[in-house]
Design a protein around this motif. Structure first.
Motif, PDB file in Angstrom:
ATOM      1  N   ARG A  63     -51.550 -94.268   7.293  1.00  0.00           N
ATOM      2  CA  ARG A  63     -51.644 -94.797   5.930  1.00  0.00           C
ATOM      3  C   ARG A  63     -52.174 -93.704   5.013  1.00  0.00           C
ATOM      4  NH1 ARG A  63     -48.948 -99.380   5.927  1.00  0.00           N
ATOM      5  NH2 ARG A  63     -50.129-100.274   4.222  1.00  0.00           N
ATOM      6  N   ILE A  64     -51.737 -93.747   3.769  1.00  0.00           N
ATOM      7  CA  ILE A  64     -52.193 -92.772   2.781  1.00  0.00           C
ATOM      8  C   ILE A  64     -52.859 -93.530   1.646  1.00  0.00           C
ATOM      9  CG2 ILE A  64     -51.427 -91.109   1.060  1.00  0.00           C
ATOM     10  CD1 ILE A  64     -49.120 -90.422   2.920  1.00  0.00           C
ATOM     11  N   PRO A  65     -54.047 -93.095   1.234  1.00  0.00           N
ATOM     12  CA  PRO A  65     -54.685 -93.755   0.090  1.00  0.00           C
ATOM     13  C   PRO A  65     -53.923 -93.454  -1.194  1.00  0.00           C
ATOM     14  CG  PRO A  65     -55.958 -91.843   0.758  1.00  0.00           C
ATOM     15  CD  PRO A  65     -54.849 -91.994   1.758  1.00  0.00           C
ATOM     16  N   ALA A  66     -53.871 -94.450  -2.054  1.00  0.00           N
ATOM     17  CA  ALA A  66     -53.161 -94.271  -3.317  1.00  0.00           C
ATOM     18  C   ALA A  66     -53.855 -95.112  -4.366  1.00  0.00           C
ATOM     19  CB  ALA A  66     -51.704 -94.710  -3.170  1.00  0.00           C
ATOM     20  N   ILE A  67     -53.536 -94.808  -5.618  1.00  0.00           N
ATOM     21  CA  ILE A  67     -54.083 -95.618  -6.697  1.00  0.00           C
ATOM     22  C   ILE A  67     -52.949 -96.001  -7.624  1.00  0.00           C
ATOM     23  CG2 ILE A  67     -54.675 -93.621  -8.126  1.00  0.00           C
ATOM     24  CD1 ILE A  67     -57.274 -95.283  -8.820  1.00  0.00           C
ATOM     25  N   LEU A  68     -52.995 -97.220  -8.101  1.00  0.00           N
ATOM     26  CA  LEU A  68     -51.974 -97.722  -9.016  1.00  0.00           C
ATOM     27  C   LEU A  68     -52.656 -98.055 -10.331  1.00  0.00           C
ATOM     28  CD1 LEU A  68     -49.080 -98.936  -9.545  1.00  0.00           C
ATOM     29  CD2 LEU A  68     -50.013-101.093  -8.738  1.00  0.00           C
ATOM     30  N   TYR A  69     -52.119 -97.517 -11.428  1.00  0.00           N
ATOM     31  CA  TYR A  69     -52.753 -97.792 -12.717  1.00  0.00           C
ATOM     32  C   TYR A  69     -51.687 -97.867 -13.800  1.00  0.00           C
ATOM     33  CZ  TYR A  69     -52.214 -92.735 -13.152  1.00  0.00           C
ATOM     34  OH  TYR A  69     -51.711 -91.471 -13.168  1.00  0.00           O
ATOM     35  N   GLY A  70     -52.106 -98.158 -15.005  1.00  0.00           N
ATOM     36  CA  GLY A  70     -51.167 -98.140 -16.121  1.00  0.00           C
ATOM     37  C   GLY A  70     -50.856 -99.525 -16.655  1.00  0.00           C
ATOM     38  N   HIS A  71     -50.199 -99.556 -17.795  1.00  0.00           N
ATOM     39  CA  HIS A  71     -49.800-100.797 -18.462  1.00  0.00           C
ATOM     40  C   HIS A  71     -50.978-101.707 -18.727  1.00  0.00           C
ATOM     41  CE1 HIS A  71     -45.559-100.880 -19.207  1.00  0.00           C
ATOM     42  NE2 HIS A  71     -45.365-100.216 -18.095  1.00  0.00           N
ATOM     43  N   GLY A  72     -52.121-101.126 -18.973  1.00  0.00           N
ATOM     44  CA  GLY A  72     -53.286-101.943 -19.312  1.00  0.00           C
ATOM     45  C   GLY A  72     -53.803-102.776 -18.159  1.00  0.00           C
ATOM     46  N   GLY A  73     -53.165-102.654 -16.990  1.00  0.00           N
ATOM     47  CA  GLY A  73     -53.639-103.422 -15.844  1.00  0.00           C
ATOM     48  C   GLY A  73     -54.780-102.683 -15.170  1.00  0.00           C
ATOM     49  N   PRO A  74     -55.443-103.335 -14.236  1.00  0.00           N
ATOM     50  CA  PRO A  74     -56.554-102.692 -13.548  1.00  0.00           C
ATOM     51  C   PRO A  74     -56.038-101.580 -12.630  1.00  0.00           C
ATOM     52  CG  PRO A  74     -56.016-104.776 -12.494  1.00  0.00           C
ATOM     53  CD  PRO A  74     -55.164-104.676 -13.728  1.00  0.00           C
ATOM     54  N   SER A  75     -56.901-100.592 -12.347  1.00  0.00           N
ATOM     55  CA  SER A  75     -56.552 -99.599 -11.338  1.00  0.00           C
ATOM     56  C   SER A  75     -56.794-100.217  -9.973  1.00  0.00           C
ATOM     57  CB  SER A  75     -57.427 -98.359 -11.503  1.00  0.00           C
ATOM     58  OG  SER A  75     -57.075 -97.701 -12.694  1.00  0.00           O
ATOM     59  N   ILE A  76     -55.800-100.170  -9.134  1.00  0.00           N
ATOM     60  CA  ILE A  76     -55.913-100.784  -7.812  1.00  0.00           C
ATOM     61  C   ILE A  76     -55.803 -99.697  -6.757  1.00  0.00           C
ATOM     62  CG2 ILE A  76     -54.911-102.470  -6.238  1.00  0.00           C
ATOM     63  CD1 ILE A  76     -53.612-103.803  -8.631  1.00  0.00           C
TER      64      ILE A  76
END
Length: 190
Positions: free
Chosen positions: A6-19
């Motif tokens: 597994r690789i750590p990643a971050i999802l962000y943008g569109h005013g949504g929370p960073s996950i």
């Protein structure tokens, strides 16, 4: 330690929370190597996301971390797409060399319709000719973000290697002139 595969990643943008996410390394590595831009995240987070930033280990063979940004299906985004040459330029039979000036191009396109790559056909590229960005065949919803006159590929006569020799001579001379045999050694020994 890091979970196997597994690789750590971050999802962000569109005013949504960073996950913070953890991504299947095999799938995402192959996507990155194919220069895929858009991935469909599944599992806890089911969204379309763009690969924005990839951090590799020092050897460049293992992904350490990925930044994703959310996209809406209907939105237009800016991406950089690989440029590939197809065919054989007739100019090479005349002794020309095909010189690809740019290897990727910035585009704006719908998030769900990012071209995998742009292909340029060089089958009509004669000696001394260039192919400009304006001649790329793009879908009508894809906009090129560089000047239409940008030269992508040229077929030029090879330049003789005179410059290399001059540079080499320049490197040798100062040493020869600046050094009188024997002086430095004596100074150090005394």
């Amino acid at each position: 330690g890091r979970a196997e595969g597994r690789i750590p990643a971050i999802l962000y943008g569109h005013g949504g929370p960073s996950i913070s996410l953890s991504i299947d390394s095999v799938k995402i590595t192959s996507a990155v190597q194919r220069a895929t831009h858009l991935v469909e995240l599944s599992g806890d987070v089911q969204e379309n996301a763009l690969i924005r930033d990839v951090q590799w280990n020092p050897f460049g063979n293992e992904i350490l971390h990925i930044d994703f940004t959310r996209v809406d299906a209907g939105e237009r985004i800016q991406v950089t797409v690989l440029l590939e040459l197809r065919g054989i330029a007739p100019g090479t039979k005349m002794g020309g060399i095909v010189n690809q000036q740019l290897h990727e191009l910035p585009l704006e396109c719908p998030a769900m319709a990012i071209p995998e790559k742009l292909e340029i056909n060089v089958n009509n590229l004669e000696l001394g000719d260039s192919i400009l960005a304006s001649s790329i065949d793009l879908d009508k919803e894809v906009t090129l973000l560089c000047e239409p006159e940008t030269i992508l590929v040229q077929c030029m006569e090879p330049v003789p290697d005179l410059e290399d020799e001059q540079v080499a001579d320049g490197n040798i001379e100062p040493e020869v002139i600046g050094r009188k045999a024997g002086e430095e050694d004596e100074a150090e020994a005394g």
